[in-house]
Design a protein around this motif. Structure first.
Motif, PDB file in Angstrom:
ATOM      1  N   ASP A  92       0.840  -1.211   0.000  1.00 15.00           N
ATOM      2  CA  ASP A  92       0.000   0.000   0.000  1.00 15.00           C
ATOM      3  C   ASP A  92       0.871   1.255   0.000  1.00 15.00           C
ATOM      4  O   ASP A  92       0.583   2.228  -0.700  1.00 15.00           O
ATOM      5  N   LEU A  93       1.915   1.207   0.795  1.00 18.94           N
ATOM      6  CA  LEU A  93       2.848   2.338   0.870  1.00 18.94           C
ATOM      7  C   LEU A  93       3.551   2.531  -0.471  1.00 18.94           C
ATOM      8  O   LEU A  93       3.732   3.664  -0.937  1.00 18.94           O
ATOM      9  N   LEU A  94       3.924   1.423  -1.101  1.00 27.77           N
ATOM     10  CA  LEU A  94       4.580   1.505  -2.404  1.00 27.77           C
ATOM     11  C   LEU A  94       3.638   2.098  -3.446  1.00 27.77           C
ATOM     12  O   LEU A  94       4.042   2.984  -4.225  1.00 27.77           O
ATOM     13  N   LEU A  95       2.383   1.628  -3.468  1.00 24.56           N
ATOM     14  CA  LEU A  95       1.415   2.157  -4.435  1.00 24.56           C
ATOM     15  C   LEU A  95       1.142   3.633  -4.182  1.00 24.56           C
ATOM     16  O   LEU A  95       1.018   4.419  -5.135  1.00 24.56           O
ATOM     17  N   THR A  96       1.082   4.009  -2.914  1.00 24.21           N
ATOM     18  CA  THR A  96       0.902   5.423  -2.571  1.00 24.21           C
ATOM     19  C   THR A  96       2.060   6.254  -3.120  1.00 24.21           C
ATOM     20  O   THR A  96       1.851   7.311  -3.731  1.00 24.21           O
ATOM     21  N   SER A  97       3.269   5.751  -2.919  1.00 24.01           N
ATOM     22  CA  SER A  97       4.460   6.475  -3.393  1.00 24.01           C
ATOM     23  C   SER A  97       4.482   6.562  -4.917  1.00 24.01           C
ATOM     24  O   SER A  97       4.820   7.607  -5.483  1.00 24.01           O
ATOM     25  N   LEU A  98       4.107   5.470  -5.580  1.00 23.19           N
ATOM     26  CA  LEU A  98       4.074   5.471  -7.049  1.00 23.19           C
ATOM     27  C   LEU A  98       3.018   6.445  -7.569  1.00 23.19           C
ATOM     28  O   LEU A  98       3.249   7.149  -8.559  1.00 23.19           O
ATOM     29  N   THR A  99       1.871   6.477  -6.902  1.00 29.77           N
ATOM     30  CA  THR A  99       0.804   7.406  -7.307  1.00 29.77           C
ATOM     31  C   THR A  99       1.266   8.846  -7.186  1.00 29.77           C
ATOM     32  O   THR A  99       1.068   9.655  -8.100  1.00 29.77           O
ATOM     33  N   VAL A 100       1.892   9.155  -6.064  1.00 29.32           N
ATOM     34  CA  VAL A 100       2.394  10.514  -5.853  1.00 29.32           C
ATOM     35  C   VAL A 100       3.439  10.857  -6.908  1.00 29.32           C
ATOM     36  O   VAL A 100       3.417  11.949  -7.500  1.00 29.32           O
ATOM     37  N   LEU A 101       4.355   9.922  -7.163  1.00 33.97           N
ATOM     38  CA  LEU A 101       5.419  10.175  -8.137  1.00 33.97           C
ATOM     39  C   LEU A 101       4.850  10.371  -9.538  1.00 33.97           C
ATOM     40  O   LEU A 101       5.301  11.241 -10.297  1.00 33.97           O
ATOM     41  N   ALA A 102       3.844   9.566  -9.890  1.00 36.45           N
ATOM     42  CA  ALA A 102       3.219   9.707 -11.211  1.00 36.45           C
ATOM     43  C   ALA A 102       2.543  11.062 -11.355  1.00 36.45           C
ATOM     44  O   ALA A 102       2.654  11.721 -12.397  1.00 36.45           O
ATOM     45  N   VAL A 103       1.844  11.491 -10.310  1.00 40.09           N
ATOM     46  CA  VAL A 103       1.170  12.791 -10.344  1.00 40.09           C
ATOM     47  C   VAL A 103       2.184  13.920 -10.432  1.00 40.09           C
ATOM     48  O   VAL A 103       2.036  14.862 -11.217  1.00 40.09           O
ATOM     49  N   VAL A 104       3.228  13.806  -9.629  1.00 35.20           N
ATOM     50  CA  VAL A 104       4.251  14.847  -9.580  1.00 35.20           C
ATOM     51  C   VAL A 104       4.905  15.062 -10.941  1.00 35.20           C
ATOM     52  O   VAL A 104       5.137  16.193 -11.375  1.00 35.20           O
ATOM     53  N   THR A 105       5.191  13.958 -11.625  1.00 32.83           N
ATOM     54  CA  THR A 105       5.845  14.082 -12.932  1.00 32.83           C
ATOM     55  C   THR A 105       4.885  14.517 -14.023  1.00 32.83           C
ATOM     56  O   THR A 105       5.288  15.122 -15.017  1.00 32.83           O
ATOM     57  N   GLY A 106       3.611  14.218 -13.841  1.00 37.93           N
ATOM     58  CA  GLY A 106       2.645  14.539 -14.895  1.00 37.93           C
ATOM     59  C   GLY A 106       2.119  15.955 -14.879  1.00 37.93           C
ATOM     60  O   GLY A 106       1.640  16.451 -15.904  1.00 37.93           O
ATOM     61  N   ILE A 107       2.217  16.626 -13.729  1.00 39.07           N
ATOM     62  CA  ILE A 107       1.593  17.943 -13.651  1.00 39.07           C
ATOM     63  C   ILE A 107       2.248  18.976 -14.561  1.00 39.07           C
ATOM     64  O   ILE A 107       1.609  19.942 -14.960  1.00 39.07           O
ATOM     65  N   GLN A 108       3.536  18.775 -14.907  1.00 39.10           N
ATOM     66  CA  GLN A 108       4.156  19.763 -15.796  1.00 39.10           C
ATOM     67  C   GLN A 108       3.540  19.690 -17.197  1.00 39.10           C
ATOM     68  O   GLN A 108       3.534  20.667 -17.925  1.00 39.10           O
ATOM     69  N   ALA A 109       2.998  18.520 -17.550  1.00 37.40           N
ATOM     70  CA  ALA A 109       2.394  18.378 -18.877  1.00 37.40           C
ATOM     71  C   ALA A 109       0.953  18.878 -18.895  1.00 37.40           C
ATOM     72  O   ALA A 109       0.553  19.611 -19.792  1.00 37.40           O
ATOM     73  N   VAL A 110       0.158  18.459 -17.901  1.00 34.45           N
ATOM     74  CA  VAL A 110      -1.270  18.793 -17.933  1.00 34.45           C
ATOM     75  C   VAL A 110      -1.710  19.692 -16.781  1.00 34.45           C
ATOM     76  O   VAL A 110      -2.839  20.192 -16.789  1.00 34.45           O
ATOM     77  N   GLY A 111      -0.853  19.855 -15.772  1.00 34.77           N
ATOM     78  CA  GLY A 111      -1.184  20.749 -14.680  1.00 34.77           C
ATOM     79  C   GLY A 111      -1.928  20.088 -13.548  1.00 34.77           C
ATOM     80  O   GLY A 111      -2.412  18.964 -13.667  1.00 34.77           O
TER      81      GLY A 111
END
Length: 428
Positions: free
Chosen positions: A188-207
């Motif tokens: 669960d902790l790993l999935l949480t971290s992956l979700t955060v990392l995915a969001v963090v990297t994606g916001i520069q493209a779509v905000g």
């Protein structure tokens, strides 16, 4: 066509950076979003997307630069903290998850806007473009951004591939996963971290505003096409990667068009199309299946009532008029006529002087429906201890879906009975 050829020639390094960056960010977000979607945590992506803004602002304040690596680290920290707070609030208080998400989203986003406003009035020239994290600006991606985002995308994809089985288990049945010895809390902790990392990297493209769509929409679209998690993850990545490529092309062909919103619009169009045309699960397909099921039930009910009429006068092959059939059981006349014509085409009924009668195949089919109905009534009465006066409606439904295998088991369990609870003969 000329514009398309120019775009795919990749002669301009900036085109390469924007296109590859958009594809990597979109695809990696979709892969992680698949498990977020399966765990029914769709709103979590929205909460994280709004919660990373304070981290971005704090990273800029502390470093004084817009280095993507520092911004990602800052965003990751606040995004991760927001999810930890949401989980703790949900577990340790009476506040429900959706309320906790709304609360944390608002608070963190408010803090982020406050910090961003302070930065914009600070006079620091380096802050130019920092507000693009609100709505995204994929066209601003440069070589050094691409290196950092490429590394993050590889980490996301490799981690999901490595722990695919464990992530799949906790998404569907965490208790079963725990029984098998899977460290559920760690996953669960790993999935949480992956979700955060995915969001963090994606916001520069779509905000911040549109990032939740990039995380969840590809998974939702892929879910309509398959029941296999592996195939679903692959389809989500392909759909999202295609939307990233298409969004980059639209902004290249029409420079006034922003890349991020077009990425979201294209993946949303793919999802909407999937909702309608996907086989088995699509709206159109399900409507067709429902119509087929309704016709099957209508046909079987009609054949059953003809059998009942035959039992009354001991002549199953006697021709029956529309009025006789309706008197036995009410059917809307237009639907009745349509069903009679359909059963005639299928060889179950024949028409004689304007009336309708069984063929041999129709008599056997009607007899089987009656048999299943009465067997199920007897089963409910004998084993479930339900009063015989209350078993008819349930049997009316189940008679249409009992398989030949279940039919044999019922016969054996009930010892091939001759009479049902109402003392009516069970035909064999």
């Amino acid at each position: 066509m000329e514009t398309l050829r120019e775009f795919f020639s990749f002669s301009d390094p900036s085109i390469i950076a924007v296109t590859v960056g958009a594809v990597l960010l979109s695809a990696s977000s979709a892969v992680v979003g698949t498990f977020t979607f399966l765990k029914k945590k769709a709103l979590v992506g929205d909460a994280v997307a709004h919660s990373v803004l304070p981290g971005i602002c704090l990273a800029f304040i502390l470093t004084g630069t817009k280095n993507p690596l520092w911004l990602i680290i800052g965003a990751f920290i606040t995004g991760w903290i927001s999810l930890v707070i949401i989980d703790n609030v949900t577990l340790k208080t009476k506040i429900k998850e959706d309320t906790a998400i709304a609360l944390i989203l608002s608070v963190f986003f408010g803090i982020g806007i406050l910090l961003l406003t302070n930065i914009q009035h600070s006079g620091n020239a380096a802050q130019t473009g920092l507000d693009s994290f609100l709505f995204g600006k994929a066209a601003a991606l440069v070589g050094k951004d691409l290196i950092v985002f490429g590394m993050v995308a590889v980490i996301l994809l490799a981690t999901v591939a490595l722990f695919f089985k464990e992530l799949k288990l906790i998404a569907f049945d965490p208790n079963y996963a725990k029984a098998l010895g899977v460290p559920v809390k760690a996953m669960d902790l790993l999935l949480t971290s992956l979700t955060v990392l995915a969001v963090v990297t994606g916001i520069q493209a779509v905000g911040v505003v549109l990032m939740a769509a990039m995380l969840i929409t590809p998974a939702a679209a892929a879910r309509f096409w398959t029941n296999d998690v592996r195939v679903m993850t692959f389809l989500a990545a392909i759909m999202s990667g295609f939307s990233g490529l298409s969004g980059a092309f639209v902004s290249y062909a029409a420079p006034a068009m922003p890349t991020g919103p077009w990425i979201v619009m294209i993946i949303s169009a793919i999802a909407l199309t999937s909702f309608f045309i996907a086989p088995t699960r699509g709206i159109i397909s399900r409507s067709i299946q429902q119509r087929k099921l309704q016709r099957m039930i209508m046909d079987e009910n009609l054949l059953k009532e003809l059998y009942h009429l035959g039992e009354k006068d001991e002549d199953p092959y006697k021709a029956r008029s529309l009025d006789e059939i309706i008197e036995e059981r009410f059917f809307p006349k237009d639907r009745l006529k349509s069903a009679l014509r359909r059963l005639k085409r299928e060889g179950y009924l024949a028409k004689q002087n304007g009336d309708w009668k069984y063929t041999e195949a129709g008599k056997l089919k009607g007899q089987r429906v009656v048999k299943l109905h009465r067997l199920w009534e007897l089963y409910l009465s004998k084993y479930m201890k339900i009063d015989p006066d209350h078993v008819h409606e349930d049997a009316e439904t189940i008679e249409h879906i009992i398989t030949p295998e279940l039919e044999k088991r019922l016969e054996k369990m009930l010892e091939y009975p001759e009479m049902d609870p109402h003392e009516e003969r069970i035909p064999y």
